[in-house]
Enzyme design. Sequence first.
Site, mmCIF file in Angstrom:
data_model
loop_
_atom_site.group_PDB
_atom_site.id
_atom_site.type_symbol
_atom_site.label_atom_id
_atom_site.label_comp_id
_atom_site.label_asym_id
_atom_site.label_seq_id
_atom_site.Cartn_x
_atom_site.Cartn_y
_atom_site.Cartn_z
ATOM 1 N N ARG A 95 0.858 -1.203 0.000
ATOM 2 C CA ARG A 95 0.000 0.000 0.000
ATOM 3 C C ARG A 95 0.887 1.244 0.000
ATOM 4 O O ARG A 95 0.613 2.224 -0.680
ATOM 5 C CB ARG A 95 -0.928 0.002 1.228
ATOM 6 C CG ARG A 95 -2.008 -1.071 1.183
ATOM 7 C CD ARG A 95 -3.062 -0.880 2.263
ATOM 8 N NE ARG A 95 -2.617 -1.120 3.621
ATOM 9 C CZ ARG A 95 -2.579 -2.306 4.219
ATOM 10 N NH1 ARG A 95 -2.993 -3.384 3.580
ATOM 11 N NH2 ARG A 95 -2.157 -2.430 5.476
ATOM 12 N N GLU B 292 -19.256 14.832 2.440
ATOM 13 C CA GLU B 292 -19.547 13.943 1.308
ATOM 14 C C GLU B 292 -20.831 13.154 1.559
ATOM 15 O O GLU B 292 -20.813 12.102 2.204
ATOM 16 C CB GLU B 292 -18.374 12.969 1.091
ATOM 17 C CG GLU B 292 -18.608 12.014 -0.080
ATOM 18 C CD GLU B 292 -17.445 11.037 -0.314
ATOM 19 O OE1 GLU B 292 -16.490 11.011 0.490
ATOM 20 O OE2 GLU B 292 -17.509 10.297 -1.300
ATOM 21 N N LYS C 266 -18.601 17.448 -1.382
ATOM 22 C CA LYS C 266 -18.212 16.346 -2.272
ATOM 23 C C LYS C 266 -19.442 15.493 -2.567
ATOM 24 O O LYS C 266 -19.706 14.504 -1.866
ATOM 25 C CB LYS C 266 -17.100 15.515 -1.611
ATOM 26 C CG LYS C 266 -16.696 14.285 -2.402
ATOM 27 C CD LYS C 266 -15.403 13.676 -1.908
ATOM 28 C CE LYS C 266 -15.100 12.381 -2.645
ATOM 29 N NZ LYS C 266 -13.750 11.875 -2.420
#
Length: 338
Positions: free
Chosen positions: A46, A177, A219
């Site tokens: 990652r 969001e 968002k």
Amino acid sequence: MLVENLEDIAAYIVDDGKGILAADESNPTCSKRFESIGVVSTEEKRRDYREMLFRSDGVPDNIGGVILFDETIRQRAADGTLLREVIAEQGALFGIKVDQGVRPIDGCPGETVTVGLDGLDERLQEYASMGAKFTKWRAVIKIGSAIPSEKCIELNMKALASYAALAQANGMVPIVEPEVLMEGEHTIDSCHEVTERALNALFQCLEQDGVNLKGSLLKPNMITAGAGCSVQASVDDVAERTLICLKAIVPSAVPGICFLSGGQSDLQATAHLDAMNKIGGFPWKISFSYGRALQSSALSAWGGSPDRVRSAQDAFTHRASMNRLAALGKWNKELEAG
Ligand code: 5MM
């Protein structure tokens, strides 16, 4: 880079067509993305993947902010530099996802509320001390038979507003969001109606909690038909419907609207953004905060191999620059070939 007050931070992120790289996949989501390219998700992989993205040439000109996951904000690049410093050296601000995922709502089958308010103030203080300038919280609204319920919308929008107020109290811009999912067979009309309900509730809650809209970013999803709907709207329809919805609800004090991509293809996400900016006539900057639509070509090109870092970075740079052009209303399909 000295960008200190909330309004300057928000303005910096969306300045001159720049947008946000959403790289805040939780470990389970990252595992899913890596599975799709046959890579096992370890902490080191990652790190390698995200370091590849953050060091790409596409960051300085096109990316104003990068949203990180808790693991990444603490992680070091292969040469020992903190990944958050790599981002800062590239001229972008780094922010942090602070919600802790979703839980089922009692009495509301199939619906969830986003959690993470417990201990949030302490976590925000730590992230601010690390230099994070913004934060993100995602509420998930699903369309289905008789859902979303009022309770689902109310719980999620109240939590978003509580989070936003706390983020600002800690000197960081909240990205709010409220995502109406594309998954489902619903029509574009249904997406429009549900998104209106969610956004109306959201702005009421933000006002009640005294959130400074000038120091926050929205968002949202675009107004599209569900991915499984047999009738899909054209690029122009999506752009027009999305602007109608946002103009009716989003106050002009909000400096920037940075869309999520929500499962749209790379090209759709770019084309829709461009079409909205070509129409124009709105008071906010309209830009991107894409996860999948910025990363998928780079992820495939990378394939987990150190030998393919350069081509993966080229793929990322291409998508980032296409989306910046779209945020300026200057994109066209022919540019994709380049
Ligand atoms: C990058 O993905 C984010 C994190 O998701 P999980 O917590 O489920 O791992 C996600 O919040 C993302 O920032 C937004 O949904 C936008 O991403 P897309 O891929 O829809 O543009």
